[in-house]
Design a protein around this motif. Sequence first.
Motif, PDB file in Angstrom:
ATOM      1  N   PRO A 109     -22.752   1.602  58.979  1.00 53.41           N
ATOM      2  CA  PRO A 109     -22.483   0.511  58.025  1.00 53.41           C
ATOM      3  C   PRO A 109     -21.183  -0.191  58.350  1.00 53.41           C
ATOM      4  O   PRO A 109     -20.264   0.400  58.921  1.00 53.41           O
ATOM      5  CB  PRO A 109     -22.407   1.234  56.693  1.00 53.41           C
ATOM      6  N   LEU A 110     -21.119  -1.509  58.011  1.00 50.89           N
ATOM      7  CA  LEU A 110     -19.900  -2.280  58.228  1.00 50.89           C
ATOM      8  C   LEU A 110     -18.890  -1.909  57.160  1.00 50.89           C
ATOM      9  O   LEU A 110     -19.239  -1.556  56.028  1.00 50.89           O
ATOM     10  CB  LEU A 110     -20.220  -3.774  58.167  1.00 50.89           C
ATOM     11  N   PHE A 111     -17.682  -2.018  57.572  1.00 48.64           N
ATOM     12  CA  PHE A 111     -16.627  -1.694  56.614  1.00 48.64           C
ATOM     13  C   PHE A 111     -16.001  -2.940  56.025  1.00 48.64           C
ATOM     14  O   PHE A 111     -15.389  -2.899  54.993  1.00 48.64           O
ATOM     15  CB  PHE A 111     -15.545  -0.844  57.284  1.00 48.64           C
ATOM     16  N   GLY A 112     -16.108  -4.014  56.637  1.00 49.01           N
ATOM     17  CA  GLY A 112     -15.404  -5.197  56.212  1.00 49.01           C
ATOM     18  C   GLY A 112     -16.296  -6.172  55.460  1.00 49.01           C
ATOM     19  O   GLY A 112     -17.509  -5.979  55.362  1.00 49.01           O
ATOM     20  N   PRO A 113     -15.695  -7.235  54.935  1.00 47.91           N
ATOM     21  CA  PRO A 113     -16.487  -8.269  54.247  1.00 47.91           C
ATOM     22  C   PRO A 113     -17.333  -9.035  55.273  1.00 47.91           C
ATOM     23  O   PRO A 113     -16.921  -9.180  56.406  1.00 47.91           O
ATOM     24  CB  PRO A 113     -15.422  -9.162  53.636  1.00 47.91           C
ATOM     25  N   THR A 114     -18.475  -9.467  54.828  1.00 45.60           N
ATOM     26  CA  THR A 114     -19.363 -10.199  55.732  1.00 45.60           C
ATOM     27  C   THR A 114     -19.016 -11.665  55.753  1.00 45.60           C
ATOM     28  O   THR A 114     -19.416 -12.380  56.652  1.00 45.60           O
ATOM     29  CB  THR A 114     -20.825 -10.038  55.299  1.00 45.60           C
ATOM     30  N   GLU A 115     -18.270 -12.156  54.732  1.00 47.50           N
ATOM     31  CA  GLU A 115     -17.840 -13.559  54.721  1.00 47.50           C
ATOM     32  C   GLU A 115     -16.322 -13.577  54.709  1.00 47.50           C
ATOM     33  O   GLU A 115     -15.681 -12.648  54.208  1.00 47.50           O
ATOM     34  CB  GLU A 115     -18.362 -14.266  53.453  1.00 47.50           C
ATOM     35  N   ASN A 116     -15.758 -14.638  55.252  1.00 48.38           N
ATOM     36  CA  ASN A 116     -14.297 -14.744  55.246  1.00 48.38           C
ATOM     37  C   ASN A 116     -13.753 -15.213  53.900  1.00 48.38           C
ATOM     38  O   ASN A 116     -12.623 -14.908  53.562  1.00 48.38           O
ATOM     39  CB  ASN A 116     -13.853 -15.726  56.343  1.00 48.38           C
ATOM     40  N   VAL A 117     -14.572 -15.975  53.201  1.00 45.62           N
ATOM     41  CA  VAL A 117     -14.130 -16.574  51.925  1.00 45.62           C
ATOM     42  C   VAL A 117     -15.134 -16.184  50.834  1.00 45.62           C
ATOM     43  O   VAL A 117     -16.339 -16.191  51.062  1.00 45.62           O
ATOM     44  CB  VAL A 117     -14.057 -18.108  52.048  1.00 45.62           C
TER      45      VAL A 117
ATOM     46  N   GLU B 185     -17.791 -13.782  36.903  1.00 50.89           N
ATOM     47  CA  GLU B 185     -19.110 -13.437  37.463  1.00 50.89           C
ATOM     48  C   GLU B 185     -18.931 -12.579  38.722  1.00 50.89           C
ATOM     49  O   GLU B 185     -17.959 -12.760  39.491  1.00 50.89           O
ATOM     50  CB  GLU B 185     -19.911 -14.691  37.808  1.00 50.89           C
ATOM     51  N   PRO B 186     -19.822 -11.644  38.921  1.00 49.06           N
ATOM     52  CA  PRO B 186     -19.658 -10.752  40.108  1.00 49.06           C
ATOM     53  C   PRO B 186     -19.773 -11.543  41.423  1.00 49.06           C
ATOM     54  O   PRO B 186     -20.451 -12.558  41.481  1.00 49.06           O
ATOM     55  CB  PRO B 186     -20.804  -9.758  39.972  1.00 49.06           C
ATOM     56  N   PRO B 187     -19.067 -11.054  42.451  1.00 49.58           N
ATOM     57  CA  PRO B 187     -19.144 -11.747  43.764  1.00 49.58           C
ATOM     58  C   PRO B 187     -20.531 -11.599  44.369  1.00 49.58           C
ATOM     59  O   PRO B 187     -21.269 -10.681  43.990  1.00 49.58           O
ATOM     60  CB  PRO B 187     -18.100 -11.002  44.608  1.00 49.58           C
ATOM     61  N   PRO B 188     -20.853 -12.490  45.273  1.00 51.21           N
ATOM     62  CA  PRO B 188     -22.177 -12.358  45.924  1.00 51.21           C
ATOM     63  C   PRO B 188     -22.252 -11.037  46.713  1.00 51.21           C
ATOM     64  O   PRO B 188     -21.242 -10.582  47.277  1.00 51.21           O
ATOM     65  CB  PRO B 188     -22.232 -13.543  46.888  1.00 51.21           C
ATOM     66  N   PRO B 189     -23.425 -10.439  46.672  1.00 51.94           N
ATOM     67  CA  PRO B 189     -23.548  -9.108  47.351  1.00 51.94           C
ATOM     68  C   PRO B 189     -23.311  -9.226  48.873  1.00 51.94           C
ATOM     69  O   PRO B 189     -23.739 -10.186  49.504  1.00 51.94           O
ATOM     70  CB  PRO B 189     -24.977  -8.704  47.027  1.00 51.94           C
ATOM     71  N   GLN B 190     -22.597  -8.244  49.426  1.00 51.35           N
ATOM     72  CA  GLN B 190     -22.328  -8.216  50.886  1.00 51.35           C
ATOM     73  C   GLN B 190     -23.321  -7.295  51.584  1.00 51.35           C
ATOM     74  O   GLN B 190     -23.604  -6.206  51.085  1.00 51.35           O
ATOM     75  CB  GLN B 190     -20.907  -7.708  51.141  1.00 51.35           C
ATOM     76  N   ILE B 191     -23.819  -7.753  52.705  1.00 50.04           N
ATOM     77  CA  ILE B 191     -24.795  -6.939  53.447  1.00 50.04           C
ATOM     78  C   ILE B 191     -24.008  -6.059  54.434  1.00 50.04           C
ATOM     79  O   ILE B 191     -23.652  -6.470  55.548  1.00 50.04           O
ATOM     80  CB  ILE B 191     -25.803  -7.833  54.205  1.00 50.04           C
ATOM     81  N   LEU B 192     -23.655  -4.893  53.959  1.00 48.20           N
ATOM     82  CA  LEU B 192     -22.839  -3.997  54.803  1.00 48.20           C
ATOM     83  C   LEU B 192     -23.673  -3.089  55.695  1.00 48.20           C
ATOM     84  O   LEU B 192     -23.139  -2.332  56.480  1.00 48.20           O
ATOM     85  CB  LEU B 192     -21.927  -3.149  53.897  1.00 48.20           C
ATOM     86  N   GLN B 193     -24.961  -3.146  55.543  1.00 50.63           N
ATOM     87  CA  GLN B 193     -25.850  -2.364  56.428  1.00 50.63           C
ATOM     88  C   GLN B 193     -26.916  -3.305  56.968  1.00 50.63           C
ATOM     89  O   GLN B 193     -28.061  -3.286  56.536  1.00 50.63           O
ATOM     90  CB  GLN B 193     -26.470  -1.219  55.630  1.00 50.63           C
ATOM     91  N   PRO B 194     -26.525  -4.167  57.914  1.00 42.59           N
ATOM     92  CA  PRO B 194     -27.546  -5.090  58.454  1.00 42.59           C
ATOM     93  C   PRO B 194     -28.606  -4.329  59.234  1.00 42.59           C
ATOM     94  O   PRO B 194     -28.382  -3.195  59.652  1.00 42.59           O
ATOM     95  CB  PRO B 194     -26.744  -6.016  59.361  1.00 42.59           C
TER      96      PRO B 194
END
Lengths: 218, 398
Positions: A139-147, A124-133
């Motif tokens: 825009p953020l370059f990194g993951p918004t969650e550590n895990v 299943e696809p990973p949860p969407p990351q909010i890279l443009q809060p």
Amino acid sequence: MKNASFHLNLLKDTEKLSSSPVRLRVILPTLALLACAGMAIWWGVIFTQLMLVKSQVQSIEDDIRAKSQSHTEVLAHQAEVREKKLQVEQLDYYKAGIRKLGEPLAHFAEIMPLRVQISNLSIEPPPPQILQPAGAKVPLFGPTENVETQKLVLVGRTTKETPVVAMMESLEAPMFSDLVTKEKKINSFKQDNATTGNKARLLSFEVEYTIPERRFAK
Amino acid sequence: MKIQLTKDKTIEFNFPRGGGSGGSKAKSDLVGVELFSDAPNGCPTVRLYRKKNTWHLGAADYVNAPDGALPESWEDMRNQPTWELPRHFQAPSAAIAVNSAAGSFGQASSEAILLEMMHGVALVNEPEPATAEPGKRRLGLKSSRAPAPAPKPVQTEASTRKPEFPAEGVPTSENGRRFVVRPFAEEDFHLCASLPEFQSLWLGRLLPEGKRPTASSIQVAESALMASVLAQPSFLESNGNMLVCFVRNESVYFAGYKEGLPVLWRRCPNTRGYLAMREAVIKTLGVEEELVDSVLEDALIDPRPALEPFIHNVLEQLELARAYLSSKHQINVDKIMLLGMPKGVEHWRHSAEETLKLQIIAPAPFDGIQIDKGVNITQPTDFLVALGAALAASEVES
């Protein structure tokens, strides 16, 4: 008897001269003049130093004014470098978070029992990351969650329960530790009603495995 | 140094004068010098120093007179010499007594002194005897026998202004003269000395700065003469109550003292001094000039017929002075001190005893002063004024 009573002195006090070779009347004004000259020289030195410092300040200010443009550019470059470093660091998190699923999947065919047919293998696809809060300029370059946690879903057919159990036991081998954890859930195991050519009696199953956590860390 | 800030405001800076010549405190080592005296050998000079409350005579000699004459006008001030004394007279300070025809010294009331100050002339000078001959210039100064060249009173707006009476012992300049006064023992009477301003300035600059001695006192010779009695033992024994007769070459003076303070100063009228007495001996007895001293001292020739007219006048005036002291100041004079007579004292003594029943004592001028070894004085009476100048300028209290 007072001799002073007979002293009719016509010499005024201001006219009395000193018999000493060192004449205070001369020495004191001379010392005063020397002190004044000393003060004047001292003030002159201080004034010269002040002028020197002022000219140095002026040249430094001119220098700063001339270099302010390049200084701004340097500061901008330094900020950009810091930003890029941060981006590289963010990207390094992804690098650390790479899942090596190719090898376990290659072994997956080897352990597949004969009477088991996998009809669908999906992650299943990973949860969407909010890279443009909201409010962020860039825009953020990194993951918004550590895990990040994902599920592996195996859908297939079998003739009986035993091969599926054997497959599930085989998946607990260490070589599949990067692919699945021991945490699993059998979503369904039931009669397959789909029409088959040999009209054999088949069972369909759906097993859901938890993939090991993807950690974004150095 | 004075700095005028505004029309009305002036500030004055008094730099210290330094050395041993400043201030009015007692001096223990000083030189007394008589300028422009009649002494033919130079200026009589003495050096006195005080040790254990006793005056010592360190040196006494005739010193070469300064170059040039005492100025008689402001124009003469351009020739200002400097004068240095021999090494043995180089005390820290010097008291100068000057014989000046333009100087004045005498007793006067406050009003008379103010009048003198207002007119800028010497009014307290007593008149010269009518027989006085015009004096020849000696050591650049007209002899005191010459009539004083009294300047005409300056009738300016300033001279009509009544000056302030000078403070005791403080020299004050007024109308071109410098005045100084000391109070008598008698109320409203003062001793007053004055000199023309230019002479005071000239004398003040005579001894150069930075070399010993420098002038700490300028006195009129008569003023110094009056003080010459201060160290005399008989004067001290009488508690300062004394009538003294000073005989000078050209004049005779009477001085009265009451408890150490002056009460009388008078020039003997119609009498010339010691030189006139010698002339009388020469003329009357027909002796040579060189023999006069022998005649006055020895008993071979009786000079009394020649001396009688001279002494008689003096004794008459002495009697008047004695009566004045007795009636006015309650001083009973039973003996008179005679100072300044080089020779012939005995004849005076006999005449006084015969005529007035008075005892005359004639001590040596340096009685009461310890004379150091090596100090040789041939004519002590010549040093009377120099001695008095030094004693007065010492301002000690005994």
